[in-house]
Design a protein around this motif. Sequence first.
Motif, PDB file in Angstrom:
ATOM      1  N   ILE A  37       0.868  -1.172   0.000  1.00 30.29           N
ATOM      2  CA  ILE A  37       0.000   0.000   0.000  1.00 30.29           C
ATOM      3  C   ILE A  37       0.907   1.225   0.000  1.00 30.29           C
ATOM      4  N   LEU A  88      -2.986  -1.786  11.655  1.00 32.95           N
ATOM      5  CA  LEU A  88      -3.998  -1.802  10.600  1.00 32.95           C
ATOM      6  C   LEU A  88      -5.043  -0.697  10.748  1.00 32.95           C
ATOM      7  N   LEU A  91      -6.666   0.775   7.623  1.00 25.90           N
ATOM      8  CA  LEU A  91      -7.446  -0.127   6.771  1.00 25.90           C
ATOM      9  C   LEU A  91      -8.916  -0.105   7.188  1.00 25.90           C
ATOM     10  N   LYS A  92      -9.798   0.116   6.211  1.00 23.70           N
ATOM     11  CA  LYS A  92     -11.237   0.148   6.468  1.00 23.70           C
ATOM     12  C   LYS A  92     -11.883  -1.206   6.176  1.00 23.70           C
ATOM     13  N   ILE A  94     -11.310  -5.151   3.647  1.00 24.17           N
ATOM     14  CA  ILE A  94     -10.454  -5.962   2.784  1.00 24.17           C
ATOM     15  C   ILE A  94     -11.246  -7.175   2.299  1.00 24.17           C
ATOM     16  N   TYR A 146      -8.874  -3.674  -1.206  1.00 20.65           N
ATOM     17  CA  TYR A 146      -8.900  -3.018   0.107  1.00 20.65           C
ATOM     18  C   TYR A 146      -9.362  -1.578  -0.028  1.00 20.65           C
ATOM     19  N   GLU A 147      -9.825  -1.051   1.089  1.00 22.40           N
ATOM     20  CA  GLU A 147     -10.232   0.347   1.164  1.00 22.40           C
ATOM     21  C   GLU A 147      -9.605   0.927   2.423  1.00 22.40           C
ATOM     22  N   LEU A 148      -9.001   2.059   2.276  1.00 18.33           N
ATOM     23  CA  LEU A 148      -8.358   2.720   3.409  1.00 18.33           C
ATOM     24  C   LEU A 148      -9.327   3.677   4.098  1.00 18.33           C
ATOM     25  N   THR A 152      -2.253   6.588   4.130  1.00 20.96           N
ATOM     26  CA  THR A 152      -1.104   6.244   4.965  1.00 20.96           C
ATOM     27  C   THR A 152      -0.010   7.298   4.842  1.00 20.96           C
TER      28      THR A 152
END
Length: 170
Positions: A37, A88, A91-92, A94, A146-148, A152
């Motif tokens: 990521i 993590l 991370l929203k 996955i 995945y959705e953040l 980051t």
Amino acid sequence: MKNIVLTAVIASAALVSCGTVQSLVQNTFPYTANVMISTGVPANQEVSSKATATNVQTWFGGNNNAQIKDVRISDAKVSVVSPSGGNLSALKSIKVYISSNGTGEKLVASRTDISTTSSSVNLDLNDTGYLDSIVKSSGLTVRTVYELRNQTTSDMNLRVALNFNSVPAQ
């Protein structure tokens, strides 16, 4: 009477040992894939990453002649590899899909509303049925969507670890 007791003891030992042998023969084997990521990945947008899984297919020869059957997903976990001490929290959600040469893609695990400051989290397994054709084929691919929650501040490397169970083919 002595012979009956001795026979019963031997029969019991044989039955217990057969169950032990059967549980030892059942296979559990892992597949892992890395997901990078980058800092430029926007928040609140699904992003897809594809990787060839490293695995133990060499045990089976990496083909449909593998002497296993009834392959099912048994465990799925995502962990932060780097940065060291990372978590993590960005991370929203996955989703993890698998496929291989000549097979369709299957969703095997996912997790929504991830809200942890831990460096790893177990994923929820999807009931995909048997995965023999995918796992026994060559070139297993893991696609991670995945959705953040937040963008980051540094690159993050995640490891997706999938474990499968099977039984010996007869």
